[in-house]
Design an enzyme around this catalytic site. Structure first.
Site, PDB file in Angstrom:
ATOM      1  N   SER A 440      37.583  36.439  40.741  1.00 54.98           N
ATOM      2  CA  SER A 440      37.546  36.824  40.220  1.00 54.98           C
ATOM      3  C   SER A 440      37.532  38.298  39.564  1.00 54.98           C
ATOM      4  O   SER A 440      36.346  38.655  39.793  1.00 54.98           O
ATOM      5  CB  SER A 440      37.063  35.990  38.721  1.00 54.98           C
ATOM      6  OG  SER A 440      37.054  34.844  38.328  1.00 54.98           O
ATOM      7  N   CYS A 638      33.411  31.118  32.191  1.00 54.49           N
ATOM      8  CA  CYS A 638      33.746  31.524  34.090  1.00 54.49           C
ATOM      9  C   CYS A 638      32.397  31.192  34.163  1.00 54.49           C
ATOM     10  O   CYS A 638      31.035  31.473  33.922  1.00 54.49           O
ATOM     11  CB  CYS A 638      34.206  32.647  34.053  1.00 54.49           C
ATOM     12  SG  CYS A 638      35.000  33.306  35.379  1.00 54.49           S
ATOM     13  N   ASP A 683      37.938  30.137  33.714  1.00 52.99           N
ATOM     14  CA  ASP A 683      38.742  30.636  35.073  1.00 52.99           C
ATOM     15  C   ASP A 683      37.301  30.097  35.885  1.00 52.99           C
ATOM     16  O   ASP A 683      36.327  30.370  35.667  1.00 52.99           O
ATOM     17  CB  ASP A 683      38.201  31.444  34.788  1.00 52.99           C
ATOM     18  CG  ASP A 683      38.976  32.763  36.287  1.00 52.99           C
ATOM     19  OD1 ASP A 683      39.058  32.000  36.896  1.00 52.99           O
ATOM     20  OD2 ASP A 683      38.026  33.969  36.613  1.00 52.99           O
ATOM     21  N   TRP A 685      35.028  27.376  38.942  1.00 50.13           N
ATOM     22  CA  TRP A 685      35.442  27.103  40.458  1.00 50.13           C
ATOM     23  C   TRP A 685      34.413  25.928  41.377  1.00 50.13           C
ATOM     24  O   TRP A 685      33.243  25.693  40.269  1.00 50.13           O
ATOM     25  CB  TRP A 685      35.438  28.397  41.071  1.00 50.13           C
ATOM     26  CG  TRP A 685      34.263  29.002  41.496  1.00 50.13           C
ATOM     27  CD1 TRP A 685      33.623  28.801  42.062  1.00 50.13           C
ATOM     28  CD2 TRP A 685      34.156  30.280  39.865  1.00 50.13           C
ATOM     29  NE1 TRP A 685      32.704  30.297  41.679  1.00 50.13           N
ATOM     30  CE2 TRP A 685      33.159  31.293  40.438  1.00 50.13           C
ATOM     31  CE3 TRP A 685      34.981  31.651  38.793  1.00 50.13           C
ATOM     32  CZ2 TRP A 685      32.854  32.305  40.174  1.00 50.13           C
ATOM     33  CZ3 TRP A 685      34.796  31.901  39.197  1.00 50.13           C
ATOM     34  CH2 TRP A 685      33.472  33.142  39.025  1.00 50.13           C
TER      35      TRP A 685
END
Ligand code: FAD
Length: 685
Positions: A440, A638, A683, A685
């Protein structure tokens, strides 16, 4: 003249196949960027007919993982049943003729999901085809298909693309073979999910198509290997794409600049202009890296992702070469056996270049790979290897738990001795491509349009069982580069568990350069700067929020936006303690510009007895959060897709449920609607 023309036409007719092959060899086979569609025809049924194929595997891949599974599936069908499989990218075809395939030719779809349940970028034409199918019109009544989706359960719309494809295909009368397979990256079980789905699906295919397995099957490579004697300007030494070969200098602009577009097929080799350690304590590392993109015409927007193309470390390369007894200097050329195959990397090349730059050789060993190697296992351990490849639990306990990669596992199984008989071409076909890793972006395109910042935590864990540290490919490379830029870091470089060839092929990466490209995301600040934002980003999850805050600062400094008009910005940040508090001093500077409009709320989890995480801080401030949500605040999350994102969502649901006196299910529906409207963005992961 007529006689000469007729004789000429007759000669061409007689030699048509050789001419076609010559053209393919000259123009197609050596270019991995060209897919199966070298004839230029987009009619799927016609291409299958022309290439005499009797099975079709179609993939839609965003980062290359779905492509990898599609190829594995196709390869297995060919190896076990001698099917003539075509594995193709959905991007390259039109599907109007899908229903014309003979009914003994089923299609397997392997589709990954991206973003909020979306199809991969390249599959938009396929999605459009699906959308145009009339529900219940039986227009795909002849089609038989199986489908495997790749997704992540931590996302709201898990496996959205494959589920949508299944729905639409079935509604148009297509017949599903078996069940929808779903690989869950969130649970880290994609490989085992694939294995389970694959075994069931192949069993059914065997029955339905009457396939016979050849017991004496021998590995049949899809490529033709030719040994070469010398390195020429056309030989790849690991260049990330064709443009960088010496023979291709014409591909550069007149002023010698690399020519775009830069994407998953071709990166920009960017100079690193700044790189430093962000953590204070030596136990863990986090690297801040700045890439210069000036002159490249690459543009990015705040909130986008940076793809960094890694290479394997000296240590893992050496271990891989050792176990398979490979000579890194061997030069070879590869040709696809037919035009529906795509070369996995640039060719001609060397074995050393392939192992270092093109193959994913670290990461946990997969049961599928071990299964493919059973036939080549040394006799003394063959029985045990066979058992391991068939027994999920035994495999997990013996090889996954200690975190062996392929080479380490094979050496361990054979007591440190090599596996001499494994065909090189099998390794090439079996192993996934070494893919770029995404970060990011932690800079702002308004604040610094010509540099891209990344904030990467270095993956390096001591492994007590094996004694071999478990390391991440890209993040250790970034650290190696960072340390190498300073003269006094020699002992730290020495102490690293892995080291890299920082100069790259033909010195392409010398002076701190790495191949990169930008992937556009949907993680965006609200259009209007007066909308309040609540940002939740513990650890490196703070990366895009550094970009967001820098963007707001640049709006004030560069665009003269009045601070008073800005919406409130709260950043919930979390780290273990002050040693890993990322960008600690910077936030103070941003506060000076943004005044009381910016606030950082920090949860240091390990400085008191009871652990405090961002979700606890959110709950502590529920009345302010309610107030901001009532003012139309957007929420951004995130970082860790595992627990954090779920826990944060749980806190927001609880706050909504309490403040609006509604049930948690109703509050969840509100969050879902916010996600669809882009007011709750993740966002993760
Ligand atoms: P890899 O080589 O990919 O390894 C992955 C993990 O597997 C590591 O933890 C490694 O230690 C472990 N591993 C290696 N070998 C084995 C083995 N044999 N057995 C078991 N485990 C093994 N990360 C950030 O730090 N900052 C960001 O801003 C960021 N943003 C991201 C944004 C997106 C959209 C995505 C998808 C990911 C983001 N990531 C971010 C994660 C990042 O992409 C990488 O996954 C991460 O940096 C690890 O990359 P690596 O190449 O170093 O590790």
């Amino acid at each position: 003249i007529s006689v000469i023309v007729l004789v000429g036409l007759f000669w061409i007719y007689r030699h048509l196949e050789s001419i076609k092959q010559f053209i393919n060899e000259q123009f197609y086979d050596d270019d991995p960027a060209l897919g199966v569609n070298s004839s230029g025809c987009r009619d799927i049924a016609q291409v299958l007919r022309e290439n005499d194929k009797n099975y079709l595997v179609l993939f839609g891949s965003q980062t290359g993982t779905a492509e990898d599974y599609a190829k594995k599936f196709g390869k297995e069908l060919t190896a076990r049943f001698q099917l003539r499989v075509m594995v193709a990218d959905l991007e390259n075809y039109d599907f109007e003729s899908l229903n014309e395939l003979p009914d003994n030719m089923p299609v397997t779809f392997v589709i990954s999901t991206y973003g909020e349940g979306d199809f991969p970028d390249g599959s938009v034409n396929f999605e459009q085809f699906l959308n145009e199918l009339e529900e219940g019109d039986d227009s795909l009544g002849n089609l038989r298909f199986s489908i495997f989706g790749l997704g992540n359960t931590t996302y709201e719309f898990f496996d959205g693309a494959a589920r949508k494809a299944l729905d639409k295909l079935q509604n148009a009368g297509a017949n599903l073979i078996g069940k929808l397979g779903e690989g869950d990256d969130g649970a880290g079980t994609t490989d085992e999910d694939y294995m389970t789905w694959k075994e069931e699906t192949i069993d059914l295919l065997q029955k339905e198509l009457g396939l016979h397995e050849d017991e004496n099957k021998e590995y049949q490579p899809s490529f033709i290997f030719t040994q070469m004697n010398e390195i020429t300007d056309k030989t790849s030494l690991g260049e990330p794409s064709k443009q960088y070969l010496p023979s291709e200098t014409l591909q550069y602009d007149v002023d010698g600049k690399q020519r775009g577009p830069f994407d998953l097929n071709q990166p920009f080799v960017a100079p690193i202009v700044e790189s430093h350690e962000l953590f204070q304590s030596p136990e863990r590392n986090c690297i801040h890296t700045e890439f210069d993109i000036s002159g490249s015409e690459i543009t990015y927007e705040t909130g986008d992702h940076l793809a960094i193309w890694p290479s394997n470390s000296n240590e893992t390369v050496a271990q891989f070469l050792k176990v398979f007894q490979l000579n890194p200097d061997e030069i070879f050329d590869l040709k696809a056996k037919d035009t529906t195959m795509k070369l996995p990397f640039l060719s001609p090349t060397t074995i050393g270049a392939v192992v270092r730059y093109y193959l994913e050789i670290t990461g946990p060993i997969s049961r599928q790979s071990l299964g493919l190697l059973v036939n080549y296992a040394p006799v003394t351990i063959k029985e045990h290897v066979t058992r391991l490849s068939k027994d999920k639990e035994l495999f997990a306990a013996e090889l996954l738990k200690p975190k062996y990669n392929l080479a380490d596992a094979l050496l361990k199984l054979n007591q440190g001795e090599p596996w001499k008989n494994v065909p090189w071409l099998l390794l090439i076909e079996m192993l996934p491509k070494l893919l770029p890793r995404y970060y990011s972006i932690s800079s702002s395109s308004l604040s610094e349009p010509q540099t891209i910042h990344a904030t990467s935590i270095v993956e390096n864990t001591a492994n007590e069982i094996t004694g071999i540290n478990t390391t991440g490919v890209t993040t250790n490379l970034l650290r190696n580069i960072s340390l190498s830029r300073t003269n006094d870091k020699f002992s730290e470089i020495e102490a690293m568990p892995v080291h890299y060839d920082l100069n790259g092929p033909r010195n392409l990466f010398a002076d701190s350069r790495l191949p990169i490209h930008v992937r556009h995301s949907t993680f965006r600040l609200p259009k209007s700067s007066n909308v309040p934002i609540i940002m939740i980003g513990p650890g490196t999850g703070v990366a895009p929020f550094r970009g967001f805050i820098r963007e707001r600062c640049a709006q004030v400094n560069k665009e003269n936006v009045d601070v008073k008009t800005l919406g409130k910005m709260i950043l919930f940040y979390g780290s273990r303690d002050n040693n890993d508090y990322l960008y600690k001093d910077e936030w103070i500077e941003y506060g000076k510009i943004l005044e009381d409009k910016f606030e950082i709320d920090v949860a240091l989890s390990r400085v008191q007895e009871q652990k405090i995480y961002v979700q606890h801080r959110i709950m502590d401030r529920k009345s302010e959060i309610t107030d901001l949500l009532n003012k139309g605040a957007h929420i951004y999350v995130c970082g860790d897709a595992g627990r954090m994102a779920k826990d944060v969502q749980g806190s927001i649901v609880q706050i909504l449920s309490e403040s609006k006196s509604i049930t948690e299910t109703e509050a969840q529906e509100i969050v879902k609607a916010m996600k669809v409207a882009g007011k709750y963005q993740e966002d993760i992961w």
